[in-house]
Design a protein around this motif. Structure first.
Motif, PDB file in Angstrom:
ATOM      1  N   SER A  22     103.191 -31.652  20.470  1.00 19.00           N
ATOM      2  CA  SER A  22     101.921 -30.932  20.513  1.00 19.00           C
ATOM      3  C   SER A  22     102.106 -29.415  20.423  1.00 19.00           C
ATOM      4  CB  SER A  22     101.146 -31.277  21.791  1.00 19.00           C
ATOM      5  OG  SER A  22     101.849 -30.832  22.932  1.00 19.00           O
ATOM      6  N   ILE A  23     103.358 -28.963  20.473  1.00 25.88           N
ATOM      7  CA  ILE A  23     103.619 -27.518  20.414  1.00 25.88           C
ATOM      8  C   ILE A  23     104.559 -27.224  19.258  1.00 25.88           C
ATOM      9  CG2 ILE A  23     104.872 -25.656  21.574  1.00 25.88           C
ATOM     10  CD1 ILE A  23     103.453 -26.121  23.939  1.00 25.88           C
ATOM     11  N   GLU A  24     104.265 -26.147  18.569  1.00 21.75           N
ATOM     12  CA  GLU A  24     105.156 -25.678  17.510  1.00 21.75           C
ATOM     13  C   GLU A  24     105.617 -24.287  17.932  1.00 21.75           C
ATOM     14  OE1 GLU A  24     104.462 -26.541  13.149  1.00 21.75           O
ATOM     15  OE2 GLU A  24     103.918 -24.415  13.283  1.00 21.75           O
ATOM     16  N   LEU A  25     106.902 -24.131  18.106  1.00 19.93           N
ATOM     17  CA  LEU A  25     107.488 -22.845  18.497  1.00 19.93           C
ATOM     18  C   LEU A  25     108.259 -22.316  17.295  1.00 19.93           C
ATOM     19  CD1 LEU A  25     108.116 -20.798  20.788  1.00 19.93           C
ATOM     20  CD2 LEU A  25     110.098 -22.217  21.359  1.00 19.93           C
ATOM     21  N   VAL A  26     107.892 -21.136  16.830  1.00 12.49           N
ATOM     22  CA  VAL A  26     108.516 -20.588  15.626  1.00 12.49           C
ATOM     23  C   VAL A  26     109.092 -19.212  15.906  1.00 12.49           C
ATOM     24  CG1 VAL A  26     106.991 -21.875  14.083  1.00 12.49           C
ATOM     25  CG2 VAL A  26     106.346 -19.582  14.791  1.00 12.49           C
ATOM     26  N   ASP A  27     110.092 -18.837  15.120  1.00 10.24           N
ATOM     27  CA  ASP A  27     110.675 -17.504  15.261  1.00 10.24           C
ATOM     28  C   ASP A  27     109.877 -16.506  14.424  1.00 10.24           C
ATOM     29  OD1 ASP A  27     111.473 -17.744  12.599  1.00 10.24           O
ATOM     30  OD2 ASP A  27     113.585 -18.084  13.070  1.00 10.24           O
ATOM     31  N   ALA A  28     110.345 -15.262  14.383  1.00  7.78           N
ATOM     32  CA  ALA A  28     109.615 -14.202  13.685  1.00  7.78           C
ATOM     33  C   ALA A  28     109.466 -14.465  12.196  1.00  7.78           C
ATOM     34  CB  ALA A  28     110.319 -12.862  13.911  1.00  7.78           C
ATOM     35  N   ASP A  29     110.334 -15.322  11.660  1.00  8.11           N
ATOM     36  CA  ASP A  29     110.252 -15.654  10.240  1.00  8.11           C
ATOM     37  C   ASP A  29     109.484 -16.945   9.988  1.00  8.11           C
ATOM     38  OD1 ASP A  29     111.756 -13.401   9.444  1.00  8.11           O
ATOM     39  OD2 ASP A  29     113.606 -14.447  10.011  1.00  8.11           O
ATOM     40  N   GLY A  30     108.962 -17.520  11.046  1.00 12.50           N
ATOM     41  CA  GLY A  30     108.187 -18.747  10.892  1.00 12.50           C
ATOM     42  C   GLY A  30     109.015 -20.018  10.927  1.00 12.50           C
TER      43      GLY A  30
END
Ligand code: FES
Length: 84
Positions: A22-30
């Protein structure tokens, strides 16, 4: 009740509790972090983790102290009125 809970641990990380997927964790580049099998995880807020954005327990060793606490909006207004 919300499905996702983010709790600021006292002098520690942000603890995230959510149903898996249910969660999407992305870095600064997506780019996505792999959260497979992690319905609960902790995000570093002390800046000391070598495994950012996740907490690795360094906050305890460096004596991280978080001063903030949740306050009601009315209380925030009172605090601002007190300032010169
Ligand atoms: S909050 Fe735990 S290592 Fe930063």
């Amino acid at each position: 009740m919300a499905q996702v809970k983010i709790m600021a641990r006292k002098n520690g990380p942000f603890r995230v509790e959510a149903p898996e997927g249910s969660i999407e964790l992305v870095d600064a580049d997506g780019h996505k972090y792999d959260l497979t099998g992690k319905p609960n995880f902790a995000l570093c807020r002390c800046g000391g983790s070598v495994n950012k954005p996740f907490c690795d327990g360094t906050h305890s060793r460096i004596g991280f102290q978080a001063a903030e606490a949740a306050v009601r909006a009315e209380e925030q207004g009172k605090d601002q009125q007190k300032k010169p």
